[in-house]
Design an enzyme around this catalytic site. Structure first.
Site, PDB file in Angstrom:
ATOM      1  N   LYS A  47      -9.288  -0.200  -6.116  1.00 60.33           N
ATOM      2  CA  LYS A  47      -9.400   0.433  -4.795  1.00 60.33           C
ATOM      3  C   LYS A  47     -10.776   1.045  -4.606  1.00 60.33           C
ATOM      4  CE  LYS A  47      -7.835   2.103  -0.875  1.00 60.33           C
ATOM      5  NZ  LYS A  47      -6.815   3.080  -0.556  1.00 60.33           N
TER       6      LYS A  47
ATOM      7  N   HIS B 159       0.865  -1.204   0.000  1.00 57.60           N
ATOM      8  CA  HIS B 159       0.000   0.000   0.000  1.00 57.60           C
ATOM      9  C   HIS B 159       0.890   1.238   0.000  1.00 57.60           C
ATOM     10  CE1 HIS B 159      -3.881   2.085   1.348  1.00 57.60           C
ATOM     11  NE2 HIS B 159      -2.991   3.042   1.130  1.00 57.60           N
TER      12      HIS B 159
ATOM     13  N   ASP C  66       1.302   2.611   3.599  1.00 59.52           N
ATOM     14  CA  ASP C  66       0.455   3.790   3.378  1.00 59.52           C
ATOM     15  C   ASP C  66       1.291   5.062   3.412  1.00 59.52           C
ATOM     16  OD1 ASP C  66      -1.830   5.152   2.744  1.00 59.52           O
ATOM     17  OD2 ASP C  66      -2.623   5.187   4.782  1.00 59.52           O
TER      18      ASP C  66
ATOM     19  N   ASN D 134      -5.083   7.382  -6.179  1.00 65.25           N
ATOM     20  CA  ASN D 134      -5.779   8.642  -5.849  1.00 65.25           C
ATOM     21  C   ASN D 134      -4.935   9.859  -6.204  1.00 65.25           C
ATOM     22  OD1 ASN D 134      -3.973   8.052  -3.727  1.00 65.25           O
ATOM     23  ND2 ASN D 134      -5.174   9.218  -2.229  1.00 65.25           N
TER      24      ASN D 134
ATOM     25  N   LEU E  16      -5.252   9.161   7.782  1.00 68.05           N
ATOM     26  CA  LEU E  16      -6.573   8.541   7.797  1.00 68.05           C
ATOM     27  C   LEU E  16      -6.452   7.081   7.376  1.00 68.05           C
ATOM     28  CD1 LEU E  16      -8.795  11.373   6.306  1.00 68.05           C
ATOM     29  CD2 LEU E  16      -8.873  10.466   8.631  1.00 68.05           C
TER      30      LEU E  16
ATOM     31  N   HIS F  70      -4.844  -0.562   5.735  1.00 64.24           N
ATOM     32  CA  HIS F  70      -4.403   0.210   6.911  1.00 64.24           C
ATOM     33  C   HIS F  70      -5.368   0.094   8.094  1.00 64.24           C
ATOM     34  CE1 HIS F  70      -7.116   2.912   4.864  1.00 64.24           C
ATOM     35  NE2 HIS F  70      -6.219   3.328   4.003  1.00 64.24           N
TER      36      HIS F  70
ATOM     37  N   HIS G 115     -10.638   1.134   1.468  1.00 66.67           N
ATOM     38  CA  HIS G 115     -10.465   2.144   2.518  1.00 66.67           C
ATOM     39  C   HIS G 115     -11.701   2.008   3.398  1.00 66.67           C
ATOM     40  CE1 HIS G 115      -8.987   6.053   4.184  1.00 66.67           C
ATOM     41  NE2 HIS G 115     -10.204   5.969   4.695  1.00 66.67           N
TER      42      HIS G 115
ATOM     43  N   HIS H 284       2.918  14.561   1.742  1.00 66.55           N
ATOM     44  CA  HIS H 284       2.366  15.908   1.510  1.00 66.55           C
ATOM     45  C   HIS H 284       3.471  16.854   1.956  1.00 66.55           C
ATOM     46  CE1 HIS H 284      -1.904  14.692   1.055  1.00 66.55           C
ATOM     47  NE2 HIS H 284      -1.631  13.778   1.977  1.00 66.55           N
TER      48      HIS H 284
ATOM     49  N   HIS I 101       1.541   5.373  -1.693  1.00 70.52           N
ATOM     50  CA  HIS I 101       1.176   6.545  -2.505  1.00 70.52           C
ATOM     51  C   HIS I 101       2.451   7.143  -3.071  1.00 70.52           C
ATOM     52  CE1 HIS I 101      -2.992   6.727  -0.962  1.00 70.52           C
ATOM     53  NE2 HIS I 101      -2.442   6.178   0.105  1.00 70.52           N
ATOM     54  N   LEU I 102       2.555   7.150  -4.391  1.00 71.79           N
ATOM     55  CA  LEU I 102       3.772   7.685  -5.027  1.00 71.79           C
ATOM     56  C   LEU I 102       3.564   9.065  -5.622  1.00 71.79           C
ATOM     57  CD1 LEU I 102       5.299   4.535  -6.784  1.00 71.79           C
ATOM     58  CD2 LEU I 102       6.249   5.794  -4.837  1.00 71.79           C
ATOM     59  N   ARG I 103       2.297   9.518  -5.754  1.00 72.75           N
ATOM     60  CA  ARG I 103       2.006  10.828  -6.369  1.00 72.75           C
ATOM     61  C   ARG I 103       2.521  10.902  -7.803  1.00 72.75           C
ATOM     62  NH1 ARG I 103      -1.285  10.918  -2.081  1.00 72.75           N
ATOM     63  NH2 ARG I 103      -0.412  11.861  -0.224  1.00 72.75           N
TER      64      ARG I 103
ATOM     65  N   ALA J  97      -4.125  14.807   5.460  1.00 73.61           N
ATOM     66  CA  ALA J  97      -3.908  13.502   6.107  1.00 73.61           C
ATOM     67  C   ALA J  97      -2.855  12.726   5.330  1.00 73.61           C
ATOM     68  CB  ALA J  97      -5.217  12.720   6.123  1.00 73.61           C
TER      69      ALA J  97
END
Ligand code: DOR
Ligand code: ZN
Length: 355
Positions: free
Chosen positions: A101, A15, A250, A43, A222, A176, A138, A254, A17-19, A266
């Site tokens: 997802k 899990h 996760d 996302n 979150l 998560h 989620h 940011h 997030h690589l953006r 978050a």
């Protein structure tokens, strides 16, 4: 007896997030240098809803990889009310998607295009069940009258139970997990088709961390951190040896401006330090012998891919976590546990080992 080195198969992050763009280039090396594969969350500001978008995103990730990196991004499909079951089927069959997802609409960062009611994606879930494509969830209720600390437990009762009953062969990862209810829910299911990822922050901290001496946005993610008894339940689950629990950081970057704000985002950027953080937890729980299964085997088995063939060795040598990473435009990124010292360091990788 204190162990001084630990060698495990190279882990995967189930899990992540690589953006995109500059942020992708800044955060990718931390994951690519440690993990064999990652399940990449869809996302983005414009969510990854089609096979074509997933392939294009995978190519952007691959072109941002450091030279010689042995890292495989596994892409996911962002489900919307309007997602076409045929697109999901073709994307999975063609290798564009490894999973899909489910974000309840509005539940978290860039979840505004998410699903408003599970009934709207009935056709998609039926196809996923048929083709063996995992549904990544989620698991938080978005009913505004539900207390933020109760949203996960509420989701289990109101929505997850319904999904599992309606699709008895659908493979599901509850992402998560943060509560004793979720750990018990997954532990009780003996079918093998339900699993859960657990983050380092939910194993290390309870909700007090967000408020110690003032408001601490770098502990905000979150689902939000919960009470101590929940943390203890997660530690028992992660170290239980059950194949239903596996590593998913996760890691969700940011920049510090977006975190340290009147309405802070978050997400915790844990990629640089997550393995060492998990190791610390497993050592505290006297479960180092179970770390390899959690980090490098259970997830691969669930997704039906072979475990990585390289090994990775950690030394029990203290490591100080970087204070921040600079982004090209002057913004900064603060990692999880910035400035703190953890007892384990990553030492080396082996060449391929026999599977
Ligand atoms: O804390 C979080 N950050 N939770 C999520 O579900 C999304 C993530 C993000 O993308 O920033
Ligand atoms: Zn996430």
């Amino acid at each position: 007896m204190t162990v001084s080195t630990l060698t495990i198969r190279r882990p995967d992050d189930w899990h992540l997030h690589l953006r995109d763009g500059d942020m992708l280039r800044a955060v990718l090396p931390a994951s690519a240098s440690q993990y064999g594969r990652a399940i990449v969350m869809p996302n983005l500001r414009t969510p990854v809803t089609t096979a074509e978008a997933a392939v294009a995103y995978r190519e952007r990730i691959e072109s941002a990889l450091p030279r010689n990196a042995a890292f495989r991004p596994m892409m996911t499909c962002y489900l919307c009310d309007t997602t076409d079951p045929a697109e999901v089927r073709a994307g999975f069959d063609g290798g564009a998607f490894a999973a899909a997802k489910l974000y309840p609409a509005g539940a978290t960062t860039h979840a505004e295009y998410g699903v408003t009611s599970v009934d709207r994606i009935a056709g998609v879930l039926a196809v996923m069940q048929e083709i063996g494509m995992p549904l990544l969830v989620h698991g938080e209720s978005t009913d505004p009258t539900v207390d933020v600390f109760d949203r996960e437990a509420n989701f289990l009762r109101t929505t997850l139970t319904q999904i599992l009953a309606s699709y008895p062969r659908l493979k599901v990862v509850l992402e998560h997990i943060t509560t004793e209810e979720a750990a018990d829910f997954v532990m009780r299911d003996a079918s093998g088709r339900l699993a859960a990822t657990i983050t380092p922050q939910h194993l290390m901290f309870n909700r007090n961390a967000m408020f110690s001496g003032g408001i601490r946005p770098h502990y905000y993610c979150l689902p939000v951190l919960k009470r101590e008894h929940h943390r203890q339940a997660l530690r028992r689950a992660a170290t239980s040896g059950s194949p239903a629990f596996f590593l998913g950081t996760d890691s969700a970057p940011h920049d510090t401006g977006a975190k340290e704000s009147a309405c802070g985002c978050a997400g915790i950027f844990s990629a640089p330090v997550a393995l060492q953080a998990y190791l610390t937890v497993f050592e505290e729980e006297r479960a180092l012998h179970r770390f390899e299964a959690f980090a490098s085997e259970n997830g691969a088995n669930f997704y039906g891919v072979p475990p990585n063939r390289q090994t990775m060795t950690f030394h029990r040598t203290p490591m100080q976590v970087t204070g921040h990473i600079d982004l090209p435009d002057g913004r900064r990124l603060q990692p999880f546990l910035a400035g703190e010292t953890l007892p384990w360091s990553l030492a080396s990788f082996s060449q391929e080992i026999a599977s």
